[in-house]
Design a protein around this motif. Structure first.
Motif, mmCIF file in Angstrom:
data_model
loop_
_atom_site.group_PDB
_atom_site.id
_atom_site.type_symbol
_atom_site.label_atom_id
_atom_site.label_comp_id
_atom_site.label_asym_id
_atom_site.label_seq_id
_atom_site.Cartn_x
_atom_site.Cartn_y
_atom_site.Cartn_z
ATOM 1 N N ASP A 75 1.163 -1.408 0.173
ATOM 2 C CA ASP A 75 0.112 0.056 -0.482
ATOM 3 C C ASP A 75 0.719 1.152 -0.068
ATOM 4 O OD1 ASP A 75 -1.705 2.435 0.557
ATOM 5 O OD2 ASP A 75 -2.992 1.094 2.106
ATOM 6 N N PRO A 76 0.801 1.963 -1.312
ATOM 7 C CA PRO A 76 2.063 3.492 -1.384
ATOM 8 C C PRO A 76 1.403 4.830 -0.222
ATOM 9 C CG PRO A 76 0.066 2.978 -3.084
ATOM 10 C CD PRO A 76 0.262 2.105 -2.281
ATOM 11 N N ARG A 77 0.173 4.541 0.341
ATOM 12 C CA ARG A 77 -0.459 5.373 1.025
ATOM 13 C C ARG A 77 -0.009 5.134 2.335
ATOM 14 N NH1 ARG A 77 -6.166 4.221 -0.247
ATOM 15 N NH2 ARG A 77 -5.813 2.307 0.460
ATOM 16 N N ARG A 78 0.611 3.848 3.115
ATOM 17 C CA ARG A 78 1.233 3.086 4.310
ATOM 18 C C ARG A 78 2.701 4.850 4.557
ATOM 19 N NH1 ARG A 78 -2.240 0.114 7.001
ATOM 20 N NH2 ARG A 78 -1.244 0.399 8.677
ATOM 21 N N ASP A 79 3.040 5.145 5.280
ATOM 22 C CA ASP A 79 4.197 6.368 5.526
ATOM 23 C C ASP A 79 5.166 4.875 5.785
ATOM 24 O OD1 ASP A 79 5.967 7.307 7.007
ATOM 25 O OD2 ASP A 79 4.688 8.845 8.441
ATOM 26 N N GLN A 80 6.235 4.987 4.765
ATOM 27 C CA GLN A 80 7.012 4.606 4.823
ATOM 28 C C GLN A 80 8.463 5.005 5.740
ATOM 29 O OE1 GLN A 80 6.716 2.225 2.018
ATOM 30 N NE2 GLN A 80 4.786 3.209 2.044
ATOM 31 N N THR A 81 8.526 5.707 6.063
ATOM 32 C CA THR A 81 9.179 5.939 7.844
ATOM 33 C C THR A 81 8.831 5.598 8.963
ATOM 34 O OG1 THR A 81 8.569 7.937 8.319
ATOM 35 C CG2 THR A 81 9.339 8.191 5.454
ATOM 36 N N LEU A 82 7.372 5.221 9.297
ATOM 37 C CA LEU A 82 7.362 4.717 10.002
ATOM 38 C C LEU A 82 7.255 3.114 10.654
ATOM 39 C CD1 LEU A 82 4.513 6.574 11.573
ATOM 40 C CD2 LEU A 82 6.782 6.157 12.975
ATOM 41 N N LEU A 83 8.298 2.705 10.989
ATOM 42 C CA LEU A 83 8.000 0.879 11.575
ATOM 43 C C LEU A 83 7.895 0.056 12.773
ATOM 44 C CD1 LEU A 83 8.859 -1.382 9.578
ATOM 45 C CD2 LEU A 83 10.874 -1.829 11.389
ATOM 46 N N CYS A 84 6.637 -0.289 13.277
ATOM 47 C CA CYS A 84 5.955 -1.079 14.118
ATOM 48 C C CYS A 84 6.655 -2.353 14.076
ATOM 49 C CB CYS A 84 4.841 -1.231 14.002
ATOM 50 S SG CYS A 84 3.906 -1.264 16.130
ATOM 51 N N ARG A 131 16.468 -4.159 7.461
ATOM 52 C CA ARG A 131 15.755 -3.227 6.810
ATOM 53 C C ARG A 131 15.665 -1.774 7.994
ATOM 54 N NH1 ARG A 131 9.360 -5.007 7.678
ATOM 55 N NH2 ARG A 131 9.014 -2.934 6.176
ATOM 56 N N VAL A 132 16.140 -2.072 8.422
ATOM 57 C CA VAL A 132 16.455 -0.791 9.612
ATOM 58 C C VAL A 132 17.792 -0.387 9.156
ATOM 59 C CG1 VAL A 132 17.440 0.438 11.511
ATOM 60 C CG2 VAL A 132 15.041 -1.549 11.756
ATOM 61 N N ARG A 133 18.597 -0.651 8.022
ATOM 62 C CA ARG A 133 20.008 -0.614 8.098
ATOM 63 C C ARG A 133 20.460 0.445 6.805
ATOM 64 N NH1 ARG A 133 23.625 -5.128 8.980
ATOM 65 N NH2 ARG A 133 24.194 -4.962 10.431
ATOM 66 N N THR A 134 18.530 -0.080 6.138
ATOM 67 C CA THR A 134 18.395 0.561 4.969
ATOM 68 C C THR A 134 18.426 2.781 4.913
ATOM 69 O OG1 THR A 134 15.866 0.392 4.961
ATOM 70 C CG2 THR A 134 17.089 -1.205 4.172
ATOM 71 N N GLY A 135 18.197 2.658 6.059
ATOM 72 C CA GLY A 135 18.135 4.101 6.250
ATOM 73 C C GLY A 135 16.501 4.832 6.347
ATOM 74 N N LYS A 136 15.753 4.189 5.492
ATOM 75 C CA LYS A 136 14.345 4.442 5.777
ATOM 76 C C LYS A 136 13.211 4.851 6.586
ATOM 77 C CE LYS A 136 13.157 1.150 2.745
ATOM 78 N NZ LYS A 136 12.698 0.430 1.665
ATOM 79 N N PHE A 137 14.158 4.695 7.918
ATOM 80 C CA PHE A 137 12.907 4.330 8.995
ATOM 81 C C PHE A 137 13.361 5.728 9.575
ATOM 82 C CE2 PHE A 137 12.433 0.452 7.581
ATOM 83 C CZ PHE A 137 11.281 0.269 6.937
ATOM 84 N N ARG A 138 12.985 6.893 9.943
ATOM 85 C CA ARG A 138 12.901 7.891 11.183
ATOM 86 C C ARG A 138 12.281 7.854 12.344
ATOM 87 N NH1 ARG A 138 7.788 10.098 12.181
ATOM 88 N NH2 ARG A 138 6.558 9.855 9.882
ATOM 89 N N GLU A 139 11.753 6.213 12.882
ATOM 90 C CA GLU A 139 11.124 5.548 13.911
ATOM 91 C C GLU A 139 10.941 4.628 14.034
ATOM 92 O OE1 GLU A 139 8.057 7.849 15.900
ATOM 93 O OE2 GLU A 139 7.548 6.667 17.288
#
Ligand SMILES: [Zn+2]
Length: 199
Positions: A75-84, A131-139
């Motif tokens: 889903d492209p509408r999901r915030d790609q910088t937040l990971l839970c 995944r986190v190493r890609t640096g895409k996530f802010r939180e």
């Protein structure tokens, strides 16, 4: 069951293997299946077959999926910088039902449980670190269950990620200690999400 046939016994045996189903309930279910219309009984058999043949884990987040990626990752509408981070697909489902989380997930497929012989290697932690190493996530939000094992798992992961330039947070303790995410009502989950704290 006094008089029965081999096939009925087999069906009862299969039902009795299900969690929470004792022998008496298994017999009741088997007699129910014998009573209902053939199409209804076969629909149950077919749905079990379909789930086992079609459902797999998303190659990115390990949620349940019926193709390479799950519906959330697609889903492209999901915030790609937040990971839970959650333990199980059913925890993810509970958070989704709160409707409060716009980001992506990572499902660990368990928690570190030394007493049961479950170590970090048996979870999807390596894939998470990649995944986190890609640096895409802010939180990154730790949403493991508020149990001793869930807390231990969150601690282990936050140590692994501590060197990375990402903000680590944990669900607020609105959830009673020991209660399990999947059984927590969505208002409490929503509060826990919005009140999340820095680790
Ligand atoms: Zn996914």
């Amino acid at each position: 069951m006094v008089q029965t046939t081999d096939s009925v016994t087999r069906l009862v045996d299969e039902f009795a293997k299900l969690p929470g189903i004792g022998r008496k309930s298994a017999e009741r279910l088997a007699y129910h299946i014998l009573r209902v219309h053939e199409s209804e009984a076969l629909a149950l058999a077919d749905s079990i077959r379909t789930v086992k043949q079609n459902v797999r884990y998303c190659s990115q987040c390990f949620n349940l999926a019926e193709s390479e990626l799950c519906s959330i990752c697609q889903d492209p509408r999901r915030d790609q910088t937040l990971l839970c981070i959650v333990e199980q697909p059913r925890d993810l489902m509970a958070l989704e039902q709160s409707g409060m989380f716009p980001g992506l997930y990572h499902v660990l497929l368990g928690r570190i449980a030394p007493l049961e012989g479950v170590g970090p290697d048996q979870l999807t932690i390596d894939a998470l670190v990649d995944r986190v190493r890609t640096g895409k996530f802010r939180e990154i939000i730790m949403a493991t269950n508020p149990t001793t094992e869930g807390d231990g798992t969150a601690l282990h992961i936050s140590n692994l990620l501590s060197e990375m330039p990402v903000s680590l947070t944990r669900l607020a303790r609105g959830i009673t200690t020991g209660s399990i995410l999947e059984f927590t009502n969505k208002e409490i989950l929503a509060d826990a999400l919005s009140g999340r704290q820095k680790l």
